[in-house]
Design a protein around this motif. Structure first.
Motif: not given
Length: 119
Positions: A63-66, A69-75
């Motif tokens: 969904v986030l494209g990279s 970005a996924a690792k940055e959004a993951l909490i």
């Protein structure tokens, strides 16, 4: 108590809590601007062929494209009582993520205060 009874009790509590959170989220969802990121809890199927966190990052990446970005959004990745993760997502990303295979439910994260009956 037998192990099956304990697991059934935990599952029942988890389902009731999820229903409560979903009801609360639905009542507040209409007020969220679509471009504002908020923390959401994403419940997923339990992955069978890879580590849960890898699966969660892969799902977010779609969904986030990279992956970055996924690792940055993951909490946080949930791996024991349930499979899922928490991540900062916009309303549009929540909508897209909800349509991904293996995603069971996406709900806004909320802090809930328990009433103790004490003054």
């Amino acid at each position: 108590m037998k192990k099956d009874q304990v697991l059934s009790s935990i599952l029942l509590f988890f389902l009731l809590f999820t229903a409560f959170i979903t009801t609360m989220a639905n009542s507040q969802a209409s007020s969220q601007p679509s471009n504002e990121s908020k923390v959401h809890i994403v419940y997923t199927e339990n992955p069978t062929d890879q580590e849960p966190e890898e699966y969660h990052i892969k799902t977010l990446t779609s969904v986030l494209g990279s992956e970055e970005a996924a690792k940055e959004a993951l909490i946080y990745s949930y791996k024991h009582a349930a499979s899922g993760f928490s991540a900062k997502l916009t309303a549009e990303q929540v909508s897209d993520l909800s349509k991904q295979p293996g995603v069971l439910q996406v709900v806004p994260s909320q802090t809930v205060q328990l009433h103790t009956g004490r003054v």
